[in-house]
Design an enzyme around this catalytic site. Structure first.
Site, PDB file in Angstrom:
ATOM      1  N   PRO A  56       0.823  -1.221  -0.074  1.00 25.94           N
ATOM      2  CA  PRO A  56      -0.141  -0.084   0.091  1.00 25.94           C
ATOM      3  C   PRO A  56       1.031   1.259   0.012  1.00 25.94           C
ATOM      4  CG  PRO A  56      -1.054  -1.397   1.317  1.00 25.94           C
ATOM      5  CD  PRO A  56       0.623  -2.249   1.099  1.00 25.94           C
TER       6      PRO A  56
ATOM      7  N   GLU B 259       5.008  -3.202 -13.283  1.00 24.78           N
ATOM      8  CA  GLU B 259       6.308  -3.522 -13.526  1.00 24.78           C
ATOM      9  C   GLU B 259       7.140  -1.994 -13.807  1.00 24.78           C
ATOM     10  OE1 GLU B 259       7.553  -7.154 -15.048  1.00 24.78           O
ATOM     11  OE2 GLU B 259       5.530  -7.940 -14.728  1.00 24.78           O
TER      12      GLU B 259
ATOM     13  N   GLY C 294       5.157   1.332  -3.792  1.00 21.85           N
ATOM     14  CA  GLY C 294       4.828   1.017  -5.341  1.00 21.85           C
ATOM     15  C   GLY C 294       6.135   1.336  -6.185  1.00 21.85           C
TER      16      GLY C 294
ATOM     17  N   ARG D  86     -15.227  -1.135 -43.933  1.00 22.61           N
ATOM     18  CA  ARG D  86     -16.191  -0.025 -43.931  1.00 22.61           C
ATOM     19  C   ARG D  86     -16.614   0.900 -44.868  1.00 22.61           C
ATOM     20  NH1 ARG D  86     -20.787   1.699 -41.178  1.00 22.61           N
ATOM     21  NH2 ARG D  86     -20.553   3.512 -40.256  1.00 22.61           N
TER      22      ARG D  86
ATOM     23  N   GLN E 147     -10.372   5.290 -32.860  1.00 23.75           N
ATOM     24  CA  GLN E 147     -10.540   6.029 -33.993  1.00 23.75           C
ATOM     25  C   GLN E 147     -10.985   5.993 -35.199  1.00 23.75           C
ATOM     26  OE1 GLN E 147     -10.920   8.721 -31.641  1.00 23.75           O
ATOM     27  NE2 GLN E 147     -10.675  10.091 -33.213  1.00 23.75           N
TER      28      GLN E 147
ATOM     29  N   ARG F  19      10.180  -6.834 -17.461  1.00 26.76           N
ATOM     30  CA  ARG F  19       9.921  -5.691 -18.246  1.00 26.76           C
ATOM     31  C   ARG F  19       9.977  -6.046 -19.801  1.00 26.76           C
ATOM     32  NH1 ARG F  19      13.111  -1.765 -14.309  1.00 26.76           N
ATOM     33  NH2 ARG F  19      11.314  -1.176 -12.992  1.00 26.76           N
TER      34      ARG F  19
ATOM     35  N   THR G 284       6.292   2.123 -14.007  1.00 24.63           N
ATOM     36  CA  THR G 284       5.627   2.949 -14.579  1.00 24.63           C
ATOM     37  C   THR G 284       6.579   3.720 -15.733  1.00 24.63           C
ATOM     38  OG1 THR G 284       6.363   5.030 -13.483  1.00 24.63           O
ATOM     39  CG2 THR G 284       3.921   3.674 -12.721  1.00 24.63           C
TER      40      THR G 284
END
Length: 386
Positions: free
Chosen positions: A134, A369, A137, A274, A342, A249, A371
């Site tokens: 907690p 793993e 991190g 489309r 998009q 990673r 940021t």
């Protein structure tokens, strides 16, 4: 092989066979059920078992311990194929491989290898990696879980948070303070079985993406861990954690590649069929440019990831390359998912479209793993070393 030597990224016949086998498996076994199981948040136990039968749950562990003995490039190729079909399954696979099997193989003693690796390879056991807390991190060295030795065992006390596979796993690689006065130099790693007294599962997270991969809180209340389950040596845990994350990673970069490739494939197919203003979307320059950017981004991140994998398998320093691959691939996956949605327009925002799930799944890759911000710190630190 020396630093700076050109690398040959052509796939060997064995690597191509692995890619073809896993792609066919994904087509037959994963794609038909992924959307429904993800929508219901169902953990794919039967498919994980089949991954083990294919040799993908201990991919680069030697056969003497039940693994497949793959090289790292083959592992990256296989993981990308799984991720392109279903990211939830790929994270289950990469945690078991990179964050559990690898540290037990690299730092474990003979008895630990023989006891745990064959069971992790066969699917009898699933592993998880318990580092985050907690209040710890990105600053992994600030963890508070303690391990106090009492006779022939350690008593673990503390809480771990956001643990992938935490609820389903049969064992955890847990990091705890054995010498709190030494800070991060007093951290040790432990192999903790779920059946050990004092090991409890807490809250299960309700997540945005990776809905079929469980993420749990782990609670340790005087959890009794035999002294022989120390991984490596006492107070060596922080080094083990950082070294393990280098390989992890590369795994997350591979996962991001799979997500991005699936986005590109979905967007390209949709643009070809489309119609708007009496012509297919693919005839519009704006759409063509988006597809072109997606392809360039994907290829650049893939080469970076393969480079990191090749250096790791050659035993070269890989901290810098792993951080660059993870940052580049994860941010690329998020850009690609955005562009794919998009291209689809409103249809992409519905649960019927695969890009809706891919868009949600891509988001986590820049967070766990390490940021993107932590990757930039790692990259800068490596660049500024003497």
């Amino acid at each position: 092989m020396k630093e700076g030597t050109p690398m040959d990224f052509r796939q060997t016949s064995e690597q191509q066979m692995i890619a073809d086998t896993v792609r066919q498996f994904a087509k037959n076994e994963i794609r038909p059920v992924a959307s429904q199981m993800d929508r219901e948040g169902e953990f794919p136990r039967s498919i994980v078992k089949k991954l083990a039968e294919l040799g993908l749950m201990a991919a680069f562990i030697p056969p003497e311990y039940g693994g497949s003995g793959m090289d790292m490039v083959s592992y990256v190729i296989a993981l990308e194929e799984i991720a392109s079909a279903w990211a939830s399954l790929s994270v289950i696979m990469t945690v078991n491989n990179s964050l559990v099997c690898e540290p037990i193989y690299r730092f474990g003693n003979g008895a630990q290898r023989k006891s745990y690796l064959p069971r992790l390879a066969s699917g009898e056991l699933l592993g998880c990696y318990a580092l985050t807390e907690p209040e710890s991190g990105s600053d992994a060295g600030a963890l508070k879980t303690t391990a106090v030795k009492k006779g022939d065992r350690y008593l673990l006390n503390g809480t771990k948070l956001f643990i992938t596979n935490g609820n389903e796993a049969g064992l955890a690689v847990v990091y705890a303070l054995t010498a709190p006065e030494k800070g991060k130099k007093g951290i040790s790693a432990f192999i903790v079985e779920k059946t050990f007294p004092g090991f409890f599962i807490g809250k299960l997270e309700d997540k945005l993406g990776l809905r079929s991969s469980d993420t749990a809180e782990l609670l340790f209340q005087d959890c009794e861990v035999p002294a022989e389950n120390v991984l490596g040596t006492e107070n060596e845990g922080f080094k083990i954690a950082l070294s393990t994350l280098d390989g992890g990673r590369i795994g997350i970069a591979s996962q991001a590649l799979g997500i991005a490739r699936a986005c590109l494939e979905e967007a390209r197919a949709y643009a070809r069929t489309r119609k708007q203003f009496n012509q297919t979307l693919s005839s519009f320059e704006a759409i063509q440019w988006m597809l072109a950017d997606m392809k360039v981004d994907y290829d650049a991140a893939r080469w970076m990831t393969l480079k990191a994998a090749r250096k790791k398998e050659k035993g070269l320093p890989v901290t810098l390359d792993a951080a660059m691959a993870k940052m580049l691939a994860s941010e690329m996956a998020n850009r690609t998912a955005y562009k794919a949605m998009q291209v689809f327009g409103g249809y992409g925002y519905t649960k019927e479209a695969a890009v809706e799930r891919l868009y949600r799944d891509a988001r986590i890759t820049t967070l766990y793993e390490g940021t993107s911000e932590i990757q930039r710190l790692v990259i800068a630190r490596e660049l500024l070393k003497s």
